[in-house]
Scaffold this motif. Structure first.
Motif, PDB file in Angstrom:
ATOM      1  N   TYR A 180       2.974  -4.125  16.139  1.00 30.67           N
ATOM      2  CA  TYR A 180       2.101  -3.187  15.409  1.00 30.67           C
ATOM      3  C   TYR A 180       0.955  -2.824  16.338  1.00 30.67           C
ATOM      4  CZ  TYR A 180      -1.354  -1.544  11.977  1.00 30.67           C
ATOM      5  OH  TYR A 180      -2.294  -0.808  11.290  1.00 30.67           O
ATOM      6  N   ILE A 181       0.788  -1.536  16.588  1.00 28.85           N
ATOM      7  CA  ILE A 181      -0.203  -1.099  17.570  1.00 28.85           C
ATOM      8  C   ILE A 181      -0.980   0.103  17.052  1.00 28.85           C
ATOM      9  CG2 ILE A 181       1.543   0.315  18.768  1.00 28.85           C
ATOM     10  CD1 ILE A 181       0.145  -0.420  21.399  1.00 28.85           C
ATOM     11  N   THR A 182      -2.281   0.107  17.280  1.00 32.92           N
ATOM     12  CA  THR A 182      -3.108   1.261  16.955  1.00 32.92           C
ATOM     13  C   THR A 182      -3.986   1.593  18.161  1.00 32.92           C
ATOM     14  OG1 THR A 182      -5.007   0.022  16.065  1.00 32.92           O
ATOM     15  CG2 THR A 182      -3.210   0.546  14.537  1.00 32.92           C
ATOM     16  N   ASP A 216       4.752   6.536  22.903  1.00 33.19           N
ATOM     17  CA  ASP A 216       6.179   6.326  22.692  1.00 33.19           C
ATOM     18  C   ASP A 216       6.884   6.057  24.025  1.00 33.19           C
ATOM     19  OD1 ASP A 216       8.657   6.598  20.873  1.00 33.19           O
ATOM     20  OD2 ASP A 216       9.078   8.065  22.451  1.00 33.19           O
ATOM     21  N   GLN A 217       6.459   6.767  25.059  1.00 32.59           N
ATOM     22  CA  GLN A 217       7.086   6.614  26.372  1.00 32.59           C
ATOM     23  C   GLN A 217       6.919   5.197  26.907  1.00 32.59           C
ATOM     24  OE1 GLN A 217       5.732   9.479  29.273  1.00 32.59           O
ATOM     25  NE2 GLN A 217       6.547   8.325  30.993  1.00 32.59           N
ATOM     26  N   ILE A 218       5.712   4.655  26.825  1.00 32.08           N
ATOM     27  CA  ILE A 218       5.485   3.327  27.402  1.00 32.08           C
ATOM     28  C   ILE A 218       6.191   2.250  26.594  1.00 32.08           C
ATOM     29  CG2 ILE A 218       3.295   2.894  26.174  1.00 32.08           C
ATOM     30  CD1 ILE A 218       2.320   1.456  28.667  1.00 32.08           C
ATOM     31  N   ARG A 220       8.991   2.588  24.714  1.00 34.79           N
ATOM     32  CA  ARG A 220      10.443   2.669  24.956  1.00 34.79           C
ATOM     33  C   ARG A 220      10.782   2.139  26.354  1.00 34.79           C
ATOM     34  NH1 ARG A 220      13.323   5.293  21.105  1.00 34.79           N
ATOM     35  NH2 ARG A 220      12.198   6.666  19.661  1.00 34.79           N
ATOM     36  N   LYS A 221       9.908   2.436  27.313  1.00 37.00           N
ATOM     37  CA  LYS A 221      10.129   1.952  28.677  1.00 37.00           C
ATOM     38  C   LYS A 221      10.116   0.438  28.731  1.00 37.00           C
ATOM     39  CE  LYS A 221       8.517   2.892  33.399  1.00 37.00           C
ATOM     40  NZ  LYS A 221       7.551   3.690  34.213  1.00 37.00           N
ATOM     41  N   SER A 222       9.409  -0.187  27.788  1.00 37.70           N
ATOM     42  CA  SER A 222       9.302  -1.648  27.746  1.00 37.70           C
ATOM     43  C   SER A 222      10.353  -2.275  26.833  1.00 37.70           C
ATOM     44  CB  SER A 222       7.893  -2.046  27.279  1.00 37.70           C
ATOM     45  OG  SER A 222       6.917  -1.554  28.178  1.00 37.70           O
ATOM     46  N   GLY A 223      11.309  -1.479  26.353  1.00 33.66           N
ATOM     47  CA  GLY A 223      12.429  -2.033  25.596  1.00 33.66           C
ATOM     48  C   GLY A 223      12.241  -2.088  24.096  1.00 33.66           C
ATOM     49  N   TYR A 224      11.352  -1.265  23.570  1.00 31.01           N
ATOM     50  CA  TYR A 224      11.133  -1.231  22.131  1.00 31.01           C
ATOM     51  C   TYR A 224      11.814  -0.012  21.505  1.00 31.01           C
ATOM     52  CZ  TYR A 224       7.444  -4.733  22.783  1.00 31.01           C
ATOM     53  OH  TYR A 224       6.754  -5.862  23.090  1.00 31.01           O
ATOM     54  N   GLU A 225      12.163  -0.160  20.235  1.00 29.49           N
ATOM     55  CA  GLU A 225      12.720   0.936  19.452  1.00 29.49           C
ATOM     56  C   GLU A 225      11.701   1.355  18.400  1.00 29.49           C
ATOM     57  OE1 GLU A 225      16.112  -0.959  17.795  1.00 29.49           O
ATOM     58  OE2 GLU A 225      17.248  -0.984  19.677  1.00 29.49           O
ATOM     59  N   LYS A 226      11.545   2.664  18.220  1.00 30.83           N
ATOM     60  CA  LYS A 226      10.529   3.151  17.279  1.00 30.83           C
ATOM     61  C   LYS A 226      10.967   2.945  15.838  1.00 30.83           C
ATOM     62  CE  LYS A 226       9.612   7.626  16.937  1.00 30.83           C
ATOM     63  NZ  LYS A 226       9.003   8.945  17.240  1.00 30.83           N
ATOM     64  N   VAL A 227      10.073   2.348  15.052  1.00 34.56           N
ATOM     65  CA  VAL A 227      10.230   2.305  13.605  1.00 34.56           C
ATOM     66  C   VAL A 227       9.487   3.490  13.011  1.00 34.56           C
ATOM     67  CG1 VAL A 227       9.841   0.951  11.501  1.00 34.56           C
ATOM     68  CG2 VAL A 227      10.468  -0.200  13.647  1.00 34.56           C
ATOM     69  N   SER A 293      -6.468   8.913  15.027  1.00 31.00           N
ATOM     70  CA  SER A 293      -5.940   7.579  15.293  1.00 31.00           C
ATOM     71  C   SER A 293      -4.422   7.593  15.264  1.00 31.00           C
ATOM     72  CB  SER A 293      -6.444   6.585  14.243  1.00 31.00           C
ATOM     73  OG  SER A 293      -7.854   6.533  14.226  1.00 31.00           O
ATOM     74  N   MET A 294      -3.816   6.786  16.134  1.00 39.79           N
ATOM     75  CA  MET A 294      -2.372   6.587  16.106  1.00 39.79           C
ATOM     76  C   MET A 294      -2.066   5.204  15.562  1.00 39.79           C
ATOM     77  SD  MET A 294      -0.720   8.303  19.522  1.00 39.79           S
ATOM     78  CE  MET A 294      -1.842   7.502  20.672  1.00 39.79           C
ATOM     79  N   ILE A 295      -1.054   5.143  14.717  1.00 39.90           N
ATOM     80  CA  ILE A 295      -0.584   3.892  14.138  1.00 39.90           C
ATOM     81  C   ILE A 295       0.914   3.832  14.392  1.00 39.90           C
ATOM     82  CG2 ILE A 295      -0.334   2.539  12.029  1.00 39.90           C
ATOM     83  CD1 ILE A 295      -2.710   4.144  10.911  1.00 39.90           C
ATOM     84  N   ALA A 296       1.367   2.755  14.994  1.00 38.82           N
ATOM     85  CA  ALA A 296       2.784   2.680  15.364  1.00 38.82           C
ATOM     86  C   ALA A 296       3.344   1.292  15.096  1.00 38.82           C
ATOM     87  CB  ALA A 296       2.965   3.027  16.853  1.00 38.82           C
ATOM     88  N   VAL A 297       4.600   1.278  14.671  1.00 34.27           N
ATOM     89  CA  VAL A 297       5.359   0.043  14.567  1.00 34.27           C
ATOM     90  C   VAL A 297       6.626   0.237  15.380  1.00 34.27           C
ATOM     91  CG1 VAL A 297       6.664  -1.501  13.068  1.00 34.27           C
ATOM     92  CG2 VAL A 297       4.455  -0.604  12.309  1.00 34.27           C
ATOM     93  N   TYR A 298       6.855  -0.680  16.320  1.00 39.70           N
ATOM     94  CA  TYR A 298       8.060  -0.648  17.147  1.00 39.70           C
ATOM     95  C   TYR A 298       8.752  -2.006  17.048  1.00 39.70           C
ATOM     96  CZ  TYR A 298       7.197   3.873  19.329  1.00 39.70           C
ATOM     97  OH  TYR A 298       7.033   5.230  19.557  1.00 39.70           O
ATOM     98  N   LYS A 299      10.042  -2.000  17.313  1.00 45.39           N
ATOM     99  CA  LYS A 299      10.844  -3.203  17.193  1.00 45.39           C
ATOM    100  C   LYS A 299      11.439  -3.566  18.535  1.00 45.39           C
ATOM    101  CE  LYS A 299      14.543  -5.036  14.213  1.00 45.39           C
ATOM    102  NZ  LYS A 299      15.496  -4.674  13.126  1.00 45.39           N
ATOM    103  N   LYS A 300      11.358  -4.835  18.896  1.00 44.69           N
ATOM    104  CA  LYS A 300      11.958  -5.283  20.140  1.00 44.69           C
ATOM    105  C   LYS A 300      13.471  -5.197  20.040  1.00 44.69           C
ATOM    106  CE  LYS A 300      12.359  -9.285  23.219  1.00 44.69           C
ATOM    107  NZ  LYS A 300      11.914 -10.671  23.483  1.00 44.69           N
ATOM    108  N   ALA A 301      14.097  -4.598  21.023  1.00 45.08           N
ATOM    109  CA  ALA A 301      15.541  -4.437  20.995  1.00 45.08           C
ATOM    110  C   ALA A 301      16.237  -5.792  20.910  1.00 45.08           C
ATOM    111  CB  ALA A 301      16.009  -3.681  22.242  1.00 45.08           C
ATOM    112  N   GLY A 302      17.323  -5.855  20.168  1.00 44.69           N
ATOM    113  CA  GLY A 302      18.058  -7.087  19.973  1.00 44.69           C
ATOM    114  C   GLY A 302      18.207  -7.387  18.504  1.00 44.69           C
ATOM    115  N   HIS A 303      18.955  -8.372  18.178  1.00 45.09           N
ATOM    116  CA  HIS A 303      19.227  -8.700  16.768  1.00 45.09           C
ATOM    117  C   HIS A 303      18.745 -10.100  16.453  1.00 45.09           C
ATOM    118  CE1 HIS A 303      21.635  -5.042  16.403  1.00 45.09           C
ATOM    119  NE2 HIS A 303      22.253  -5.395  17.527  1.00 45.09           N
TER     120      HIS A 303
END
Length: 303
Positions: A180-182, A216-218, A220-227, A293-303
């Motif tokens: 979770y990032i803002t 979003d670019q940074i 995704r580059k670090s292996g996260y998927e956008k929620v 303000s930007m509010i973002a939730v991203y998920k680390k790739a994998g299960h």
């Protein structure tokens, strides 16, 4: 002069390009824009002394309005339900109040901070603090589990090694864990109007500036998927103050944006019509990507 030259970064913090353009009107904060990926950042690296002076002056006794507390509780409940988090790490956790809310929801909570004084404030509240500041280290046996949720709010704009830090956070998260990032939105309407007078531009405290595209670019580059990634809010009062001062050549009546904003928040909480209007404004800001303000939730790739 030699020391200043050594502090120049000289290449993009996101894509490593050396094709940087100085931004007219933002010289006092040394801002450049990458011609390749559009990332905006300060091309002058602050010294440790400058940073200690800034962060040493931070208040460690925050006052929050009932509306702010309510929003923190709603956000924590949403993130807990979304991630199923059992253990939560807040990097740059401030006074630890957000983590206390997660603890009340049944989570094990961990934090990290820049300085020892703030760490001590959190420890007194029963929060387990990790060493390493923005690069938390997990060393004790009971810390060996990876985290379900990492919180990184209003921090990424303070650093000029974002890929290193985001990748480090990824290593602390479980596969399928959430981030979770803002952060302030450099593409916001407020910044477009205020330009170099935008309150979020403040060297050496704020030195990296993201848009929805570059954030979003940074990630995704670090292996996260956008929620999700959204923008919200606009400080009409700061814009009014700026335009008032510009029109009067600086001699106009000074407005108090913080006081006006606090009064407005109180009025909005007490009025269904004003809450509806605020929701409409936020929807417009999100659709256009121009909220402050930007509010973002991203998920680390994998299960």
């Amino acid at each position: 002069m030699a020391n200043t030259q050594k502090k120049i970064i000289g290449q993009c913090l996101l894509c490593d390009s050396g094709d940087l353009r100085c931004m007219p009107g933002y010289e006092k904060d040394h801002l450049v824009s990458c011609e390749k990926c559009s990332f905006v950042f300060s091309n002058l690296r602050p010294s440790r002394e400058e940073l200690d002076k800034v962060y040493g002056a931070y208040s460690r006794d925050f006052e929050r309005t009932p509306g702010t507390i309510s929003k923190m509780e709603q956000t924590a409940s949403f993130l807990k339900n979304l991630s199923g988090a059992k253990n939560v790490l807040d990097i740059g956790c401030g006074d630890g109040e957000f983590l206390k809310i997660f603890r009340n929801l049944g989570c094990a909570v961990f934090g990290s901070e820049y300085d020892s004084a703030t760490e001590e404030v959190c420890r007194k509240k029963g929060i387990h603090m990790l060493g390493g500041g923005l690069m938390p280290s997990v060393v004790a046996p009971h810390e060996s589990t990876q985290f379900d949720l990492a919180i990184f709010t209003e921090v990424i704009e303070h650093i000029n090694n974002p890929l290193e830090v985001i990748n480090h956070i990824s290593g602390l998260l479980k596969n399928g864990g959430y981030l979770y990032i803002t952060t302030p939105n450099f593409s916001s309407l407020e910044r477009r109007v205020l330009k170099g007078q935008w309150g979020m531009i403040a060297y050496p405290e704020h030195i990296s500036f993201y848009s929805p595209k570059t954030l979003d670019q940074i990630l995704r580059k670090s292996g996260y998927e956008k929620v999700f990634l959204k923008t919200e809010n606009i400080s009409i009062f700061r814009i009014i103050q700026f335009l008032n001062e510009k029109r009067s050549g600086g001699a106009g009546k000074k407005l108090d944006p913080e006081g006006i904003s606090a009064a407005a928040q109180g009025a909005i909480q007490g009025s269904y019509v004003l809450r509806l209007a605020k929701n409409i404004v936020n929807a417009i800001m999100d659709i256009t990507g121009m909220g402050s303000s930007m509010i973002a939730v991203y998920k680390k790739a994998g299960h």
